[in-house]
Design a protein around this motif. Sequence first.
Motif, PDB file in Angstrom:
ATOM      1  N   ALA A   1      10.969   7.424 -14.488  1.00  0.00           N
ATOM      2  CA  ALA A   1      10.275   6.272 -13.903  1.00  0.00           C
ATOM      3  C   ALA A   1      11.176   5.044 -13.902  1.00  0.00           C
ATOM      4  O   ALA A   1      11.196   4.263 -12.930  1.00  0.00           O
ATOM      5  N   LEU A   2      11.913   4.855 -14.979  1.00  0.00           N
ATOM      6  CA  LEU A   2      12.834   3.727 -15.069  1.00  0.00           C
ATOM      7  C   LEU A   2      13.880   3.791 -13.962  1.00  0.00           C
ATOM      8  O   LEU A   2      14.209   2.778 -13.326  1.00  0.00           O
ATOM      9  N   LYS A   3      14.393   4.972 -13.692  1.00  0.00           N
ATOM     10  CA  LYS A   3      15.381   5.139 -12.632  1.00  0.00           C
ATOM     11  C   LYS A   3      14.781   4.823 -11.260  1.00  0.00           C
ATOM     12  O   LYS A   3      15.485   4.363 -10.353  1.00  0.00           O
ATOM     13  N   GLU A   4      13.479   5.073 -11.103  1.00  0.00           N
ATOM     14  CA  GLU A   4      12.814   4.829  -9.818  1.00  0.00           C
ATOM     15  C   GLU A   4      12.795   3.344  -9.473  1.00  0.00           C
ATOM     16  O   GLU A   4      12.781   2.958  -8.298  1.00  0.00           O
ATOM     17  N   ILE A   5      12.756   2.492 -10.506  1.00  0.00           N
ATOM     18  CA  ILE A   5      12.554   1.061 -10.247  1.00  0.00           C
ATOM     19  C   ILE A   5      13.760   0.195 -10.552  1.00  0.00           C
ATOM     20  O   ILE A   5      13.879  -0.906 -10.017  1.00  0.00           O
ATOM     21  N   ILE A   6      14.681   0.685 -11.397  1.00  0.00           N
ATOM     22  CA  ILE A   6      15.731  -0.210 -11.870  1.00  0.00           C
ATOM     23  C   ILE A   6      16.722  -0.596 -10.774  1.00  0.00           C
ATOM     24  O   ILE A   6      17.121  -1.755 -10.663  1.00  0.00           O
ATOM     25  N   GLU A   7      17.106   0.354  -9.926  1.00  0.00           N
ATOM     26  CA  GLU A   7      18.107   0.049  -8.908  1.00  0.00           C
ATOM     27  C   GLU A   7      17.515  -0.710  -7.712  1.00  0.00           C
ATOM     28  O   GLU A   7      18.011  -1.761  -7.341  1.00  0.00           O
ATOM     29  N   PRO A   8      16.432  -0.199  -7.089  1.00  0.00           N
ATOM     30  CA  PRO A   8      15.943  -0.878  -5.885  1.00  0.00           C
ATOM     31  C   PRO A   8      15.217  -2.188  -6.160  1.00  0.00           C
ATOM     32  O   PRO A   8      15.149  -3.045  -5.291  1.00  0.00           O
TER      33      PRO A   8
ATOM     34  N   TYR B   1       0.801  -1.224   0.000  1.00  0.00           N
ATOM     35  CA  TYR B   1       0.000   0.000   0.000  1.00  0.00           C
ATOM     36  C   TYR B   1       0.840   1.282   0.000  1.00  0.00           C
ATOM     37  O   TYR B   1       0.387   2.305  -0.518  1.00  0.00           O
ATOM     38  N   ASN B   2       2.032   1.234   0.570  1.00  0.00           N
ATOM     39  CA  ASN B   2       2.745   2.478   0.846  1.00  0.00           C
ATOM     40  C   ASN B   2       3.950   2.757  -0.035  1.00  0.00           C
ATOM     41  O   ASN B   2       4.473   3.870  -0.018  1.00  0.00           O
ATOM     42  N   GLU B   3       4.420   1.760  -0.799  1.00  0.00           N
ATOM     43  CA  GLU B   3       5.627   1.954  -1.593  1.00  0.00           C
ATOM     44  C   GLU B   3       5.303   1.892  -3.089  1.00  0.00           C
ATOM     45  O   GLU B   3       4.302   1.292  -3.497  1.00  0.00           O
ATOM     46  N   LEU B   4       6.159   2.508  -3.892  1.00  0.00           N
ATOM     47  CA  LEU B   4       5.981   2.436  -5.347  1.00  0.00           C
ATOM     48  C   LEU B   4       6.138   1.009  -5.844  1.00  0.00           C
ATOM     49  O   LEU B   4       5.452   0.572  -6.772  1.00  0.00           O
ATOM     50  N   ALA B   5       7.036   0.261  -5.258  1.00  0.00           N
ATOM     51  CA  ALA B   5       7.297  -1.111  -5.671  1.00  0.00           C
ATOM     52  C   ALA B   5       7.599  -1.954  -4.442  1.00  0.00           C
ATOM     53  O   ALA B   5       8.147  -1.451  -3.452  1.00  0.00           O
ATOM     54  N   ASN B   6       7.261  -3.218  -4.497  1.00  0.00           N
ATOM     55  CA  ASN B   6       7.492  -4.118  -3.377  1.00  0.00           C
ATOM     56  C   ASN B   6       8.895  -4.717  -3.493  1.00  0.00           C
ATOM     57  O   ASN B   6       9.099  -5.719  -4.179  1.00  0.00           O
TER      58      ASN B   6
ATOM     59  N   HIS C   1       1.064   4.918 -15.185  1.00  0.00           N
ATOM     60  CA  HIS C   1       0.053   5.603 -15.990  1.00  0.00           C
ATOM     61  C   HIS C   1      -1.385   5.370 -15.511  1.00  0.00           C
ATOM     62  O   HIS C   1      -2.312   5.933 -16.098  1.00  0.00           O
ATOM     63  N   TRP C   2      -1.585   4.572 -14.488  1.00  0.00           N
ATOM     64  CA  TRP C   2      -2.933   4.172 -14.070  1.00  0.00           C
ATOM     65  C   TRP C   2      -3.836   5.390 -13.857  1.00  0.00           C
ATOM     66  O   TRP C   2      -3.457   6.347 -13.181  1.00  0.00           O
ATOM     67  N   THR C   3      -5.020   5.343 -14.444  1.00  0.00           N
ATOM     68  CA  THR C   3      -5.917   6.508 -14.408  1.00  0.00           C
ATOM     69  C   THR C   3      -7.142   6.322 -13.529  1.00  0.00           C
ATOM     70  O   THR C   3      -7.907   7.265 -13.333  1.00  0.00           O
ATOM     71  N   VAL C   4      -7.372   5.109 -13.031  1.00  0.00           N
ATOM     72  CA  VAL C   4      -8.563   4.854 -12.205  1.00  0.00           C
ATOM     73  C   VAL C   4      -8.386   5.526 -10.845  1.00  0.00           C
ATOM     74  O   VAL C   4      -7.397   5.259 -10.147  1.00  0.00           O
ATOM     75  N   PRO C   5      -9.301   6.389 -10.434  1.00  0.00           N
ATOM     76  CA  PRO C   5      -9.153   7.083  -9.146  1.00  0.00           C
ATOM     77  C   PRO C   5      -9.183   6.114  -7.969  1.00  0.00           C
ATOM     78  O   PRO C   5      -9.911   5.116  -7.988  1.00  0.00           O
TER      79      PRO C   5
ATOM     80  N   GLY D   1      -0.395   5.976 -10.524  1.00  0.00           N
ATOM     81  CA  GLY D   1      -0.805   7.170 -11.229  1.00  0.00           C
ATOM     82  C   GLY D   1       0.108   8.365 -11.003  1.00  0.00           C
ATOM     83  O   GLY D   1       1.063   8.320 -10.227  1.00  0.00           O
ATOM     84  N   PRO D   2      -0.166   9.465 -11.692  1.00  0.00           N
ATOM     85  CA  PRO D   2       0.721  10.644 -11.694  1.00  0.00           C
ATOM     86  C   PRO D   2       0.882  11.307 -10.339  1.00  0.00           C
ATOM     87  O   PRO D   2       1.838  12.064 -10.144  1.00  0.00           O
ATOM     88  N   LYS D   3      -0.013  11.052  -9.408  1.00  0.00           N
ATOM     89  CA  LYS D   3       0.140  11.632  -8.069  1.00  0.00           C
ATOM     90  C   LYS D   3       1.406  11.111  -7.394  1.00  0.00           C
ATOM     91  O   LYS D   3       2.012  11.802  -6.568  1.00  0.00           O
ATOM     92  N   PHE D   4       1.805   9.891  -7.739  1.00  0.00           N
ATOM     93  CA  PHE D   4       2.942   9.262  -7.073  1.00  0.00           C
ATOM     94  C   PHE D   4       4.128   9.014  -8.009  1.00  0.00           C
ATOM     95  O   PHE D   4       5.248   8.833  -7.546  1.00  0.00           O
TER      96      PHE D   4
END
Length: 527
Positions: free
Chosen positions: A363-370, A216-221, A390-394, A352-355
């Motif tokens: 975005a690639l840099k956000e996920i590639i290393e961790p 729930y709290n992180e961009l990626a597990n 890109h998820w658009t569903v609120p 989505g874009p809020k996060f």
Amino acid sequence: MNIPWRNLIREHGCSHHKTGLQTYVGEKITWEACGDVKGRPVECSNMTVPMDQFNATNSGDKVFTIPLIRMRGKSATQNLLLNPGGPGGSGIEFLFRRGEQLSTIVGEGFHLLSLTLGVNNSTPSATCYPDKDTRRSLSQVRYQRVIEDSPEAYAFAKNFVQACAYTMGEHGLYINTPQTAADMNSILDAVDLRWSFPERSRRVIIDGVVNQFDWYNELANEEDFSDTVHVFEGLFDQCLKAGENCTLSTFAKSKDELMNKVLEFANSIYDEPLSVYVNNTVWGTLDYFKIMYSAVFPALYKPANWYDLADRLAKLLEGNATEGFLAYGKGDPWGMYFDANYFVTMNDGKSGPKFWPLDRVTALKEIIEPVLNPSLFAPSSNGGFYVKQHWTVPKTHNYVPKLGVKTAHPLLILSTTYDPICPLVSARSANKAFADSQIVEVKGYGHCSMAVASACIAKHVRGFLYNGTVPKSYTQCEVDGPYFIKPEQDEKTLTALREFDDPKDMKIHMAQLELARDPDWPLWSRW
């Protein structure tokens, strides 16, 4: 399979005819006989729940329809609700296929009640495509090469999320874990069991769990793949221990040497795939991704598949790619033909874009290393990160994970030592989340405790379900028998991995073996 349960019954050869509708004292729904499993009667029902369980105004007259299935225990006075996981597994299909074994393990004191959410004839089904043909024509996208395939995966995701939102409409907002928990609560209310939410929960077992704080709290597990390579190493370790029972064992004298030989072969076809020709209708290629992500990775979930995998890898090392191609060259190894997994994952977490940054490179840099670099198998989930971006569903839920949640009765948490996608460290996070809960660890490999046979864990499960017994401290159970055994001449006959003095224990052991060797479960669980 997007088919109603009546068709599913015919497919499984069930012989019971419609005998009218049945109601039971204390229940609020009506059941209909819908076949049998090895002579055990099965009954089915449907129930509707509000589209938004937490806000009637949002729902209006919109609902979800949930199919239910139940195998009645011979001496049962209560129901055991089974959630098959996934998200996106069919509880109806699961109970038809393995209800007999589950009943043997659990015992006759419980009716086995299961459900289907978001797939099969659950309506509306969670899908991003209007039909199967559209899915086949539009879903082909390359994403396995983290950097090289990034532009294509990024561009695909931008269109895919729009299709998801359009296809599901308003219902798509309410496909998430909090709503699912409320749906399960409605089911329990309908059969007069009121134990789902924390303050009402009794006899809750969770098996093969994800870290909900990361979910729930992180961009990626980052935890998910922390033990995957350990399972991969275990495959080769157990192969060498098996000797002649593992044909791959002749290629090396140590597990590291054996693993490196397989990796070297896979790397050798990274840029130049193998061409495989069987006949004019069966031909194609084998490459690194089919070997590592369609062959090896799914097999890590189920040690019962290790014998066949090792045999095919041995043939590949000898220069014979035909069996490997026929087994792994085409198709989806996970059997995920619906998108419930996407909806629940994206609607639960930070999507989505809020996060997320809007551009691909950041975005690639956000996920590639961790996430992607540390694990050999993490790139298999690479495409999903761009969908999350890109998820658009609120988002419609406000659930926030907490530590030390009090429940009506302590939870029992099950895990293997090395789970390829739901590691033991995630079970420990659940242990911290629920007060007085306890972990029972099967000292073995595979996804969920049912990936292997263990009389010890079966006794803990029964003791917990019937008596509420929670181990006083962290508990470990041994696996019964070796990982590599030669297939029987008669595939319908199972050979026990150990002997038991009590015939009941032997029966449970054989049921565990059949579950562990199920070709379809739990591959889709938590994927």
